[in-house]
Write a protein that holds these residues in place. Structure first.
Motif, PDB file in Angstrom:
ATOM      1  N   ARG A  23       0.819  -1.207   0.000  1.00  0.00           N
ATOM      2  CA  ARG A  23       0.000   0.000   0.000  1.00  0.00           C
ATOM      3  C   ARG A  23       0.854   1.259   0.000  1.00  0.00           C
ATOM      4  N   ALA A  24       2.090   1.154   0.472  1.00  0.00           N
ATOM      5  CA  ALA A  24       2.948   2.328   0.582  1.00  0.00           C
ATOM      6  C   ALA A  24       3.389   2.832  -0.784  1.00  0.00           C
ATOM      7  N   ALA A  25       3.527   1.954  -1.777  1.00  0.00           N
ATOM      8  CA  ALA A  25       4.009   2.368  -3.095  1.00  0.00           C
ATOM      9  C   ALA A  25       2.824   2.473  -4.043  1.00  0.00           C
ATOM     10  N   PRO A  26       2.464   3.694  -4.499  1.00  0.00           N
ATOM     11  CA  PRO A  26       1.339   3.833  -5.414  1.00  0.00           C
ATOM     12  C   PRO A  26       1.677   3.253  -6.785  1.00  0.00           C
ATOM     13  N   MET A  27       0.680   2.703  -7.440  1.00  0.00           N
ATOM     14  CA  MET A  27       0.890   2.078  -8.738  1.00  0.00           C
ATOM     15  C   MET A  27       0.807   3.135  -9.826  1.00  0.00           C
ATOM     16  N   THR A  28       1.653   3.013 -10.823  1.00  0.00           N
ATOM     17  CA  THR A  28       1.624   3.914 -11.971  1.00  0.00           C
ATOM     18  C   THR A  28       1.173   3.143 -13.187  1.00  0.00           C
ATOM     19  N   ILE A  29       0.963   3.851 -14.277  1.00  0.00           N
ATOM     20  CA  ILE A  29       0.523   3.200 -15.506  1.00  0.00           C
ATOM     21  C   ILE A  29       1.573   2.212 -15.981  1.00  0.00           C
ATOM     22  N   GLU A  30       2.856   2.548 -15.817  1.00  0.00           N
ATOM     23  CA  GLU A  30       3.920   1.653 -16.246  1.00  0.00           C
ATOM     24  C   GLU A  30       3.889   0.351 -15.460  1.00  0.00           C
TER      25      GLU A  30
ATOM     26  N   ARG B  71      -7.724  -2.980 -17.461  1.00  0.00           N
ATOM     27  CA  ARG B  71      -8.511  -2.586 -16.286  1.00  0.00           C
ATOM     28  C   ARG B  71      -7.635  -1.951 -15.228  1.00  0.00           C
ATOM     29  N   THR B  72      -6.450  -2.522 -15.011  1.00  0.00           N
ATOM     30  CA  THR B  72      -5.526  -1.961 -14.028  1.00  0.00           C
ATOM     31  C   THR B  72      -5.103  -0.559 -14.437  1.00  0.00           C
ATOM     32  N   ALA B  73      -4.756  -0.385 -15.705  1.00  0.00           N
ATOM     33  CA  ALA B  73      -4.359   0.940 -16.195  1.00  0.00           C
ATOM     34  C   ALA B  73      -5.506   1.932 -16.047  1.00  0.00           C
ATOM     35  N   ASN B  74      -6.719   1.474 -16.323  1.00  0.00           N
ATOM     36  CA  ASN B  74      -7.890   2.345 -16.175  1.00  0.00           C
ATOM     37  C   ASN B  74      -8.081   2.753 -14.715  1.00  0.00           C
ATOM     38  N   GLU B  75      -7.936   1.822 -13.810  1.00  0.00           N
ATOM     39  CA  GLU B  75      -8.090   2.139 -12.388  1.00  0.00           C
ATOM     40  C   GLU B  75      -6.996   3.095 -11.907  1.00  0.00           C
ATOM     41  N   VAL B  76      -5.777   2.913 -12.417  1.00  0.00           N
ATOM     42  CA  VAL B  76      -4.674   3.815 -12.059  1.00  0.00           C
ATOM     43  C   VAL B  76      -4.982   5.220 -12.544  1.00  0.00           C
ATOM     44  N   LEU B  77      -5.460   5.344 -13.775  1.00  0.00           N
ATOM     45  CA  LEU B  77      -5.807   6.665 -14.319  1.00  0.00           C
ATOM     46  C   LEU B  77      -6.925   7.319 -13.511  1.00  0.00           C
ATOM     47  N   LYS B  78      -7.936   6.535 -13.146  1.00  0.00           N
ATOM     48  CA  LYS B  78      -9.031   7.098 -12.348  1.00  0.00           C
ATOM     49  C   LYS B  78      -8.522   7.565 -10.989  1.00  0.00           C
ATOM     50  N   ALA B  79      -7.626   6.801 -10.368  1.00  0.00           N
ATOM     51  CA  ALA B  79      -7.073   7.194  -9.070  1.00  0.00           C
ATOM     52  C   ALA B  79      -6.253   8.469  -9.193  1.00  0.00           C
ATOM     53  N   GLN B  80      -5.456   8.581 -10.255  1.00  0.00           N
ATOM     54  CA  GLN B  80      -4.666   9.796 -10.459  1.00  0.00           C
ATOM     55  C   GLN B  80      -5.571  10.991 -10.713  1.00  0.00           C
TER      56      GLN B  80
ATOM     57  N   LEU C 244      -5.756  14.382  -8.380  1.00  0.00           N
ATOM     58  CA  LEU C 244      -5.622  15.747  -8.893  1.00  0.00           C
ATOM     59  C   LEU C 244      -6.857  16.591  -8.572  1.00  0.00           C
ATOM     60  N   ARG C 245      -8.012  15.998  -8.682  1.00  0.00           N
ATOM     61  CA  ARG C 245      -9.267  16.731  -8.388  1.00  0.00           C
ATOM     62  C   ARG C 245      -9.299  17.159  -6.923  1.00  0.00           C
ATOM     63  N   ILE C 246      -8.867  16.292  -6.024  1.00  0.00           N
ATOM     64  CA  ILE C 246      -8.833  16.631  -4.592  1.00  0.00           C
ATOM     65  C   ILE C 246      -7.825  17.745  -4.340  1.00  0.00           C
ATOM     66  N   ALA C 247      -6.664  17.664  -4.973  1.00  0.00           N
ATOM     67  CA  ALA C 247      -5.652  18.721  -4.819  1.00  0.00           C
ATOM     68  C   ALA C 247      -6.191  20.049  -5.341  1.00  0.00           C
TER      69      ALA C 247
END
Length: 179
Positions: free
Chosen positions: A64-71, A91-100, A104-107
């Motif tokens: 959980r400490a290391a966030p996943m990236t698209i790569e 699906r994983t890439a899509n979920e990563v994009l949604k999380a990013q 950004l929206r929260i920031a």
């Protein structure tokens, strides 16, 4: 009786589609009941699979400490001959994009982000106001300086204006990098 195709796929770290393809192409053989003898299939898999056919291993579980990236989601759909992991990777890439996007929206809602166009516009307006103030400075100060130094006010004004314009021209050569 052996293990199922899906169970063997989990054992190998590949999709069940890759196992079915290996059976179809004759790289491994299934038992008469359709199950797979894992030990025998492992030997056949190693002997009949070239490095170009080797499946891409699934990514290991992340902490959980290391966030996943698209790569981290792995290679794309056209990565391997089997293409077995492409849906899961997409699906994983899509979920990563949604999380990013949510991050950004929260920031942005917290006021930690600014609008780039608005910032560039404000910097431009500030630079223009600074330039105008400097261009008006020789007219304001030249008479006082000329009287103090005992020289011709017009000559003082021309000299100050020339030097201020030269200085502003040098400052104008700066190109801001907005990345």
């Amino acid at each position: 009786m052996g293990i199922s195709i899906r169970a063997y796929g989990r054992h190998r770290g590949v999709s069940d589609t890759a196992v079915r393809k290996a059976i179809t192409t004759g790289r491994i053989t299934a038992l008469p009941d359709g199950t797979i003898d894992a030990a025998r299939a492992d030997v056949e898999w190693a002997a009949n699979t070239t490095s170009a056919q080797a499946p891409v291993p699934r990514p290991a579980a992340r902490s959980r400490a290391a966030p996943m990236t698209i790569e981290d989601a792995g290679p794309g759909p056209a990565s391997g001959p089997s293409g077995g992991n492409s849906y899961a990777q997409a699906r994983t890439a899509n979920e990563v994009l949604k999380a990013q996007h949510h991050k950004l929206r929260i920031a942005q809602l917290r006021g930690e982000l600014i609008d780039r166009q608005q910032a560039v516009g404000q910097v431009f307006a500030l630079a223009r106001a600074e330039r105008d103030a400097w261009l008006n400075w020789p007219a304001r100060i030249s008479s006082m300086l000329a009287a103090e130094l005992g020289i011709d006010p017009h000559a003082m004004h021309v000299a100050l204006e020339r030097e201020v314009r030269q200085h502003l021209s040098e400052l104008g050569d700066f190109v801001a990098r907005l990345e």
